[in-house]
Design an enzyme around this catalytic site. Structure first.
Site, short mmCIF file in Angstrom:
data_model
loop_
_atom_site.label_atom_id
_atom_site.label_comp_id
_atom_site.label_asym_id
_atom_site.label_seq_id
_atom_site.Cartn_x
_atom_site.Cartn_y
_atom_site.Cartn_z
N LEU A 45 0.83 -1.20 0.00
CA LEU A 45 0.00 0.00 0.00
C LEU A 45 0.86 1.25 0.00
O LEU A 45 0.61 2.19 -0.75
CB LEU A 45 -0.93 0.01 1.21
CG LEU A 45 -2.02 1.07 1.15
CD1 LEU A 45 -3.14 0.63 0.22
CD2 LEU A 45 -2.58 1.37 2.53
N ASP A 46 1.89 1.26 0.86
CA ASP A 46 2.79 2.41 0.95
C ASP A 46 4.19 1.94 0.56
O ASP A 46 5.04 1.68 1.41
CB ASP A 46 2.76 2.97 2.38
CG ASP A 46 3.54 4.27 2.52
OD1 ASP A 46 3.98 4.82 1.48
OD2 ASP A 46 3.70 4.73 3.66
N ASN A 86 -3.27 -7.50 -9.09
CA ASN A 86 -2.23 -6.51 -9.39
C ASN A 86 -1.05 -7.18 -10.07
O ASN A 86 -0.75 -8.34 -9.81
CB ASN A 86 -1.78 -5.78 -8.11
CG ASN A 86 -0.59 -6.43 -7.45
OD1 ASN A 86 0.56 -6.21 -7.83
ND2 ASN A 86 -0.86 -7.27 -6.44
N PHE A 143 6.88 -4.37 -8.36
CA PHE A 143 7.83 -3.70 -7.45
C PHE A 143 8.16 -2.28 -7.92
O PHE A 143 9.32 -1.85 -7.91
CB PHE A 143 9.13 -4.49 -7.31
CG PHE A 143 9.03 -5.77 -6.53
CD1 PHE A 143 7.90 -6.11 -5.82
CD2 PHE A 143 10.12 -6.66 -6.50
CE1 PHE A 143 7.83 -7.31 -5.10
CE2 PHE A 143 10.06 -7.83 -5.77
CZ PHE A 143 8.91 -8.17 -5.07
N ASN A 151 10.80 -10.52 0.57
CA ASN A 151 9.74 -10.88 -0.35
C ASN A 151 10.29 -11.71 -1.51
O ASN A 151 10.91 -11.17 -2.43
CB ASN A 151 9.05 -9.61 -0.88
CG ASN A 151 7.81 -9.91 -1.71
OD1 ASN A 151 7.52 -11.06 -2.03
ND2 ASN A 151 7.09 -8.86 -2.06
N SER A 179 6.35 -12.61 -4.68
CA SER A 179 5.51 -11.88 -5.62
C SER A 179 5.48 -12.61 -6.96
O SER A 179 6.52 -13.04 -7.46
CB SER A 179 6.05 -10.46 -5.84
OG SER A 179 5.39 -9.84 -6.92
N ASN A 212 4.86 -11.15 -9.71
CA ASN A 212 4.97 -10.11 -10.74
C ASN A 212 6.39 -9.73 -11.11
O ASN A 212 6.58 -8.79 -11.88
CB ASN A 212 4.19 -8.87 -10.28
CG ASN A 212 2.73 -9.19 -10.03
OD1 ASN A 212 2.11 -9.90 -10.81
ND2 ASN A 212 2.20 -8.70 -8.93
N THR A 213 7.37 -10.42 -10.56
CA THR A 213 8.77 -10.26 -10.97
C THR A 213 9.22 -11.61 -11.51
O THR A 213 9.15 -12.62 -10.80
CB THR A 213 9.66 -9.81 -9.80
OG1 THR A 213 9.25 -8.51 -9.37
CG2 THR A 213 11.13 -9.78 -10.21
N LYS A 252 8.49 -13.76 3.52
CA LYS A 252 7.12 -13.74 3.00
C LYS A 252 6.97 -14.76 1.89
O LYS A 252 7.71 -14.72 0.90
CB LYS A 252 6.76 -12.34 2.47
CG LYS A 252 5.28 -12.22 2.09
CD LYS A 252 4.86 -10.78 1.92
CE LYS A 252 3.36 -10.66 1.71
NZ LYS A 252 2.92 -9.25 1.64
N ASN A 290 1.49 -14.13 0.43
CA ASN A 290 1.39 -13.14 -0.63
C ASN A 290 0.15 -13.43 -1.48
O ASN A 290 -0.70 -14.24 -1.10
CB ASN A 290 2.67 -13.18 -1.49
CG ASN A 290 3.05 -11.84 -2.06
OD1 ASN A 290 2.20 -11.10 -2.54
ND2 ASN A 290 4.34 -11.53 -2.05
N THR A 291 0.05 -12.79 -2.63
CA THR A 291 -1.08 -13.00 -3.54
C THR A 291 -0.97 -14.34 -4.26
O THR A 291 0.09 -14.98 -4.27
CB THR A 291 -1.15 -11.87 -4.58
OG1 THR A 291 0.08 -11.84 -5.32
CG2 THR A 291 -1.36 -10.52 -3.90
N GLY A 298 -6.87 -12.02 2.47
CA GLY A 298 -8.31 -12.15 2.46
C GLY A 298 -9.03 -11.71 3.72
O GLY A 298 -10.21 -12.03 3.90
N TYR A 313 -4.39 -5.52 3.33
CA TYR A 313 -4.24 -4.45 2.35
C TYR A 313 -5.55 -4.34 1.56
O TYR A 313 -6.25 -3.33 1.63
CB TYR A 313 -3.04 -4.75 1.44
CG TYR A 313 -2.86 -3.92 0.18
CD1 TYR A 313 -3.82 -3.05 -0.29
CD2 TYR A 313 -1.69 -4.02 -0.56
CE1 TYR A 313 -3.64 -2.30 -1.46
CE2 TYR A 313 -1.50 -3.27 -1.72
CZ TYR A 313 -2.48 -2.42 -2.16
OH TYR A 313 -2.30 -1.69 -3.30
#
Length: 345
Positions: free
Chosen positions: A64-65, A111, A115, A175, A178, A180-181, A220, A249-250, A300, A321
């Site tokens: 989020l941040d 998403n 990163f 992490n 993810s 997405n990498t 994570k 994670n997702t 969730g 999140y």
């Protein structure tokens, strides 16, 4: 009471635009002292985990941040701890937009941010400027690798980040999960994970000597793991004396959102459809670890009941999140109250 009206406005906008404006709104609320109007009174529920004293067990998850630019504003909503990042050694733009998609029918988000962040130096400047952190608040820093760093050299990026963030972090989250990498999740596999954890632990020991303080390490992990992989990770966490595990994670699965608009977008799915699977991983880890290291449960959480279920499954702390996006600041107080009631029940 107020948040559903606010959310209606934000959900009329592109998801990433709404994200940026929403954080600006949280900053404004904090500046005017009005954050507590939306969040309500948060129950005290102190707990010592990883050698750190948490005022309550409800935290904000990383993502989020990403740059740690809103720590004080978010902390004003009553979170017991804030996790910022994921941060990489060098600034990077992330994946092309659009890369953030809502599935409101199932209170979910997909998403593929990749990163995106302003780099470790910018994040550290923001953390240093945080009143929350200077006043003893718990700020975790989530670290990752740059997209163009070959996976064979990924450990070098993690070690660069660990070295840089160590003096500023309450704890460091690593992490490796993810989706997405490219190839990042390969680091969760047997030999690669063992090698990474060994290097991280050695660096942590050295940095503790240099700085005269011990900063915990948390790993994570993904929800998309077979039972045998969860057991292997638990064994490696114990062997390398890692301080905590964040689950999860997702997910790359699409169970629960099939056929809905945006469900075919690439990326990691978070929110309500992830709850059952992520909680199952928490439970498996709790059994495998037998209390040897704490679990931070994430995935969730949409209600106080969900937060309490993570604790009952074996987590010591929780984070959310996507639930914050759909439920707003009131979820912080609701989750803290539900968890505190477990001790009183």
């Amino acid at each position: 009471m107020f948040y559903p009206v606010i959310r209606r406005f934000f959900f009329s906008l592109d998801a990433e635009t709404a994200h940026v404006l929403g954080l600006a709104g949280v900053d404004l609320l904090a500046a005017t002292g009005a954050g507590c109007v939306l969040s309500g009174k948060v129950a005290a529920d102190p707990l010592r985990v990883m050698g750190l004293d948490f005022p309550n067990r409800v935290g904000l998850a990383a993502g989020l941040d990403k740059n740690g630019a809103h720590i004080d504003a978010l902390a004003s909503l009553g979170f017991g701890f804030i996790e910022v990042g994921t941060v990489t050694p060098r600034a990077q733009p992330g994946n092309p937009r659009p890369r953030l998609f809502r599935i409101p029918q199932q209170r979910a988000i997909i998403n593929r941010m990749g990163f995106n962040n302003d780099g470790v130096d910018r994040l550290l400047a923001n953390v240093a400027g945080s009143r929350f952190k200077r006043g003893g608040g718990i700020v975790g820093i989530n670290i990752g690798k740059n997209f163009d760093t070959p996976i064979e050299q990924a450990a070098d990026d993690y070690l660069i980040c660990l070295d840089r963030v160590y003096p500023a972090a309450s704890y460091v989250a690593v992490n490796i999960s993810s989706p997405n990498t490219k190839n990042l999740r390969e680091l969760q596999k047997d030999d690669a994970l063992a090698a990474l954890l060994a290097r991280l632990k050695a660096a942590q020991t050295r940095l503790a000597d240099v700085h005269g303080s011990y900063v915990p390490l948390a790993l994570k992990i993904a929800p998309d793991l077979e039972d045998g992989q969860v057991q292997l990770i638990a064994d490696l966490l114990r062997r390398h004396r890692i301080d905590a595990v964040i689950a999860t994670n997702t997910t790359v699965a699409r169970s629960g959102v099939e056929g809905l608009p945006n469900s075919d977008q690439a990326g990691g799915l978070s929110g309500q459809p992830l709850f059952a699977r992520s909680t199952a991983v928490v439970s498996q880890l709790a059994q495998a670890l037998a209390g040897e290291l704490p679990i931070i449960g994430v995935g969730g959480i949409m209600s106080g009941t969900d937060a309490a279920a993570k604790i009952s499954a074996g987590a010591s702390l929780v984070q959310f999140y996507t639930g914050f996006v759909y439920r707003g600041p009131q979820l912080v107080a609701e989750a803290a109250k539900a968890i505190a009631s477990l001790r009183q029940g």
